[in-house]
Design a protein around this motif. Structure first.
Motif, short mmCIF file in Angstrom:
data_model
loop_
_atom_site.label_atom_id
_atom_site.label_comp_id
_atom_site.label_asym_id
_atom_site.label_seq_id
_atom_site.Cartn_x
_atom_site.Cartn_y
_atom_site.Cartn_z
N ALA A 126 1.30 -1.31 0.59
CA ALA A 126 0.10 0.11 0.49
C ALA A 126 1.16 1.18 -0.23
N ALA A 127 2.31 0.89 1.00
CA ALA A 127 3.23 2.22 0.72
C ALA A 127 3.36 2.63 -0.20
N TYR A 128 3.93 1.52 -1.05
CA TYR A 128 4.62 2.38 -2.77
C TYR A 128 3.75 2.40 -3.67
N ARG A 129 2.25 1.89 -4.18
CA ARG A 129 0.76 2.06 -4.35
C ARG A 129 0.97 3.28 -4.53
N ASP A 130 0.51 3.96 -3.50
CA ASP A 130 0.32 5.22 -3.06
C ASP A 130 1.30 6.59 -3.34
N SER A 131 2.17 5.88 -3.07
CA SER A 131 3.28 7.06 -3.04
C SER A 131 3.90 6.81 -4.88
N VAL A 132 3.82 5.61 -5.45
CA VAL A 132 3.81 5.84 -6.44
C VAL A 132 2.95 6.78 -7.87
N SER A 133 1.79 6.45 -6.70
CA SER A 133 0.36 7.18 -7.87
C SER A 133 0.37 8.63 -7.32
N ALA A 134 0.71 9.10 -6.04
CA ALA A 134 0.61 10.27 -5.61
C ALA A 134 1.47 11.38 -6.45
N ALA A 135 2.87 10.62 -6.70
CA ALA A 135 3.76 11.00 -7.51
C ALA A 135 3.54 10.94 -9.16
N GLY A 136 2.74 10.59 -10.00
CA GLY A 136 2.44 10.14 -10.77
C GLY A 136 2.85 9.86 -11.92
N LEU A 137 3.15 8.45 -11.37
CA LEU A 137 4.31 7.86 -12.38
C LEU A 137 3.43 6.06 -12.38
N SER A 138 2.65 5.85 -12.06
CA SER A 138 1.74 4.81 -12.48
C SER A 138 1.72 4.19 -13.30
N HIS A 139 1.59 5.14 -14.41
CA HIS A 139 1.49 4.92 -15.71
C HIS A 139 2.86 4.66 -17.11
N LEU A 140 3.91 5.12 -16.70
CA LEU A 140 4.61 5.42 -16.86
C LEU A 140 5.01 4.03 -17.77
N PRO A 141 6.09 4.15 -18.94
CA PRO A 141 6.63 2.65 -19.52
C PRO A 141 7.63 2.51 -18.11
N PRO A 142 8.25 0.62 -18.28
CA PRO A 142 8.94 0.23 -17.78
C PRO A 142 10.14 1.37 -17.02
N GLU A 143 11.17 1.51 -18.03
CA GLU A 143 12.27 1.97 -18.02
C GLU A 143 12.58 3.65 -17.18
N ASP A 184 6.86 10.47 1.17
CA ASP A 184 6.49 11.58 1.12
C ASP A 184 6.95 11.79 2.67
N GLU A 185 6.23 12.30 3.49
CA GLU A 185 6.85 12.55 4.66
C GLU A 185 5.81 12.08 5.76
N GLY A 186 4.86 12.42 5.57
CA GLY A 186 4.20 11.10 6.70
C GLY A 186 4.77 9.35 6.18
N LEU A 187 4.73 9.14 5.59
CA LEU A 187 5.12 7.73 4.76
C LEU A 187 6.48 7.34 5.92
N ALA A 188 7.82 8.59 5.67
CA ALA A 188 8.89 9.10 6.07
C ALA A 188 8.90 9.02 7.42
N GLU A 189 7.88 9.24 8.10
CA GLU A 189 7.97 9.50 9.29
C GLU A 189 7.81 7.59 9.95
N GLU A 190 6.95 7.45 9.71
CA GLU A 190 5.68 5.40 10.04
C GLU A 190 7.65 5.41 10.12
N ILE A 191 8.10 5.20 8.80
CA ILE A 191 9.65 3.80 8.42
C ILE A 191 10.34 4.58 9.79
N ARG A 192 10.42 4.95 9.71
CA ARG A 192 11.52 6.54 11.34
C ARG A 192 11.04 5.21 12.52
#
Length: 805
Positions: free
Chosen positions: A44-61, A73-81
């Motif tokens: 969920a962290a991956y999906r939310d981060s990639v989606s928020a950055a607008g990267l979901s539909h880019l080609p693989p490379e 995202d600072e909120g996610l970074a704080e959770e990891i910390r």
């Protein structure tokens, strides 16, 4: 912890939330197995981060590049910390846990990234982001494509685990992954962390352990508290009800498990007999033909089709077989090994033997003339026509079509070619048996080897042509000076500067036009044939003219005629009775040798022309910016020839690095299946051509070393093929890492009358240039000459410094 981070073990059943690796670790924890503590950054962290950055539909490379650079995202970074602090902020291992990983049918092992010894919050967050990005590396994308897994809704979790200060680490397979034997498990270990073993950078110590008794059945040193590790492995296999691939670590406090996944592609359990397990087949011949990994283009266009045809034939014969992808196993990105399948005849195979025998006999007795007629009427005209074409004027699809036509031409005749070869071996064995009755076992092999020399074939003709060119150089002081004083790169320009040189250059061009299709190292589309390497011809000429004992006489005694005359002189009843049949059998053997050499040359001729067509595709890809050079096209598979330039360049870079990593110690058949004939520090092999020689070692690793060999030296090499034949006229003896008694080096050594020891496995590593050695091919040994006895007469029985033939 939130849905973005969970404690390791929580959510273990939710594979889509925590990924395969974390799910497996959670299941281990759930069953009470010892696992280092940690937490999971969820999908969920991956999906939310990639989606928020607008990267979901880019080609693989593009996704790969942008994810590695994006701000978390600072909120996610704080959770990891916070999760890291709760763990005690130790050094951690940060490991990818993809939703497509560790499945029952496919492991995705090594496709996503792992980072060890990470300390500090900032480094941890960067490592998490890099793991996310590894979901979209060309290696991972290509792996998914080849495996039939689509990229829709893929996501990646990240496992963060406390690092274990391991004394030892390794892997454990709860069944033998090579043979499929369920009675044993295999344990491999290295000192310290196990990542080098898992990645293939190190070869660990291997142990085979009986599950029932917990006893080791080989001679490797036991691990500390080894039985407790074996019990853990058995318990994990029982808990998950399937064979397991387990990674473990050891500290004085005991063993811990850092991964367990289903063991994929397990071969069928071998049939057992009352005699127990045998030594298995000798795979030295396969190693002789493929001393280096086949390139990806070889795998697509040559190796896989050949294996598919073989396996179809075995299946139709009633043998239980596996699929080609189980035989050709990927050990690194684009680097494969062959794991020969365990074959068990089914009832219908036994019942079908009488029905199959007429076809088998038809192939064994088929006239060689029929094959040669096909070569003359169909194959050679096809090869010559395509070789004359201007490839630059053809469309890409036409180039691919040319390659298909060429390779399918030889593919359709491979079985016929190999089916014609056994008769020679049978005839040779019968001839040897007859000679033993006439002159005894000691002399029979020597006489038969002489009877089988000077067989007229393409190899003999090419060697004669090269010897004549060398004779031209020896007769001319000016040409001798050029070859003595110039590097192989300088020789062509110096030859063009004088009349004699231009004449010699024309002879060399004729030689290359006739015989330059020869392969240089392996049977491969990715390796230049001799005609693309005239410098190698110059190197061989330089070797042939150096230190020649008699510049005016290069003819040797006709050993075959002398041997025939010797046989005619025997007048015993056995000789009178057996002489005619023996000579007839020798004739069959000689014709089979000629056929083998000529048909091999025809195969590599097709390959050389197919490579010329392939290089045109490579030149076009290089012009588009996808490759550094046309030759790099060998790192691609057929379907990848149309990749976008940047994706192609990245993929080739990964595969080139993987190939370079694999070269040290690579064997086409896994090393554990290859018989070792002695101690690791002893140079011991199979007798291929009898005799004893004393000389100085010269390591010849490839064509770039050809000019270094001097007359009377001991040639020590990793492999040989027909291109190397002129070197046998210089060597006093030959020692080869690979190959058996029927390999090219063995046959040529017997023809030249020089001792040969094959399949040592370690000759090029254990020996070094300049050492004085005794090659005792009668015993299959190579030993250093004691420095105190080099000049003592009689110190070595019947030593030879040069070929006698």
């Amino acid at each position: 912890m939130s849905s973005h981070t969970v404690q390791l073990g929580a959510g273990a059943a939710d594979h889509d939330l925590v990924g395969g690796k974390a799910s497996g670790l959670g299941a281990l924890i759930g069953h009470g197995f010892p696992v280092p503590p940690g937490f999971v950054v969820t999908t969920a962290a991956y999906r939310d981060s990639v989606s928020a950055a607008g990267l979901s539909h880019l080609p693989p490379e593009e996704k790969h590049r942008r994810i590695a650079q994006m701000e978390m995202d600072e909120g996610l970074a704080e959770e990891i910390r916070a999760a890291y602090a709760a763990l005690g902020s130790p050094a951690v291992a940060v490991r990818s846990s993809g939703t497509s990983e560790d499945l029952a049918d496919l492991s995705f092992a090594g496709q996503h990234d792992t980072y060890l010894g990470i300390t500090g919050e900032d480094a941890l967050i960067a490592a998490v982001r890099d793991c996310w990005a590894s979901l979209w590396t060309p290696r991972a994308v290509s792996y998914r494509e080849r495996s039939g897994h689509v990229d829709d809704d893929l996501a990646l979790a990240v496992v963060v685990q406390q690092m274990v200060d391991a004394e030892k680490a390794g892997v454990m397979f709860t069944v033998d992954p090579v043979t499929g034997d369920r009675r044993h498990l295999l344990v491999e270990s290295v000192d310290g962390l196990g990542e080098a073993l898992v990645s293939g950078e190190e070869t660990g110590e291997r142990r085979t352990i009986a599950k029932r008794t917990l006893r080791q059945v080989d001679g490797a040193p036991a691990l500390p508290r080894q039985r407790s590790l074996v019990r853990l492995g058995k318990a994990v296999e029982k808990a998950f009800d399937s064979p397991q691939d387990i990674e473990w670590t050891y500290t004085p406090q005991g063993y811990q498990l850092v991964q367990a996944r289903p063991l994929t592609a397990v071969p069928p359990e071998p049939a057992r007999t009352s005699r127990g397990r045998g030594r298995g087949p000798d795979w030295e011949m396969a190693m002789d033909h493929m001393p280096y990994p086949p390139f990806p283009i070889d795998q697509d266009l040559l190796v896989r089709p050949v294996f598919a045809a073989i396996l179809r034939a075995l299946r139709s014969a009633g043998l239980s077989t596996v699929h080609p992808e189980d035989v050709l196993t990927e050990i690194d990105d684009g680097v494969v090994q062959i794991r020969p399948p365990a074959l068990r005849p089914r009832v219908r195979a036994v019942l079908g033997v009488p029905r199959a025998m007429p076809a088998v006999l038809r192939h064994l007795c088929a006239p060689v003339a029929g094959y040669r007629e096909w070569v003359t009427a169909e194959l050679l005209p096809l090869v010559e026509r395509i070789d004359r074409e201007d490839t630059s004027r053809l469309e890409d699809s036409d180039l691919l079509g040319r390659m298909d036509v060429l390779l399918s031409a030889i593919g359709g005749r491979l079985f016929s070619r190999f089916a014609l070869l056994p008769r020679g071996a049978i005839a040779e064995a019968l001839a040897l048996s007859g000679l033993r009755r006439i002159i005894g076992p000691d002399e029979a092999r020597r006489l038969l080897d002489d009877l089988l020399t000077a067989v007229p074939c393409v190899t003999t003709r090419s060697n004669t042509a090269l010897a004549e060119i060398a004779a031209m150089v020896r007769r001319s002081p000016a040409l001798r000076t050029i070859y003595r004083d110039s590097s192989t790169d300088e020789i062509p320009s110096r030859l063009r500067a004088c009349e004699e040189g231009r004449e010699l250059g024309a002879r060399i061009e004729e030689f290359l036009a006739s015989y330059g299709f020869r392969e240089m190292s392996i049977f491969s589309l990715g390796v230049a044939p001799l005609r693309e390497r005239p410098d190698v011809v110059h190197a061989m000429i330089a070797g042939l003219i150096a230190d020649h004992p008699d510049p005016e006489c290069s003819e040797t005694e006709d050993r075959a005629s002398a041997a025939r005359a010797e046989l005619e002189r025997f007048d015993s009843p056995a000789a009178r009775l057996l002489r005619g049949p023996i000579l007839a059998l020798v004739g069959v053997t000689r014709s089979t040798i000629a056929f083998r050499e000529d048909s091999h040359f025809q195969l590599v001729m097709v390959l050389a022309v197919a490579r010329r067509v392939l290089l045109e595709l490579g030149r076009r890809a290089a012009a588009r910016g996808g490759l550094d050079s046309a030759e790099d096209v060998a790192y691609l598979r057929r379907k990848e020839l149309a990749l976008p330039p940047q994706e192609m360049r990245t993929l080739v870079g990964h595969r080139r690095a993987a190939r370079e990593r694999s070269l040290e110690g690579y064997t086409i058949i896994p090393a554990e299946l290859v018989r070792r004939r002695g101690r690791e520090d002893a140079v011991v092999g199979a007798t291929a051509s009898r005799g004893i020689a004393v000389g100085t070692v010269r390591i010849i690793r490839g064509e770039d070393d050809f000019a270094a060999l001097r007359r009377g030296e001991i040639m020590v090499c990793p492999y040989t093929n027909p291109t190397w034949t002129p070197l046998f006229d210089l060597a006093a003896a030959v020692v080869v890492d690979t190959g058996g008694v029927a390999s090219h080096a063995a046959i040529v050594a017997r023809e030249r009358g020089i001792p040969a020891v094959m399949g040592t496995g370690n000759g090029t590593k254990a020996l070094s240039d300049g050492q004085r050695v005794v090659v005792d091919a009668d015993e299959g040994t190579v030993t250093l000459v004691p420095t105190t006895s080099v000049e003592e007469p009689g110190a070595v029985p019947s030593p030879r410094e040069e070929p006698t033939g």
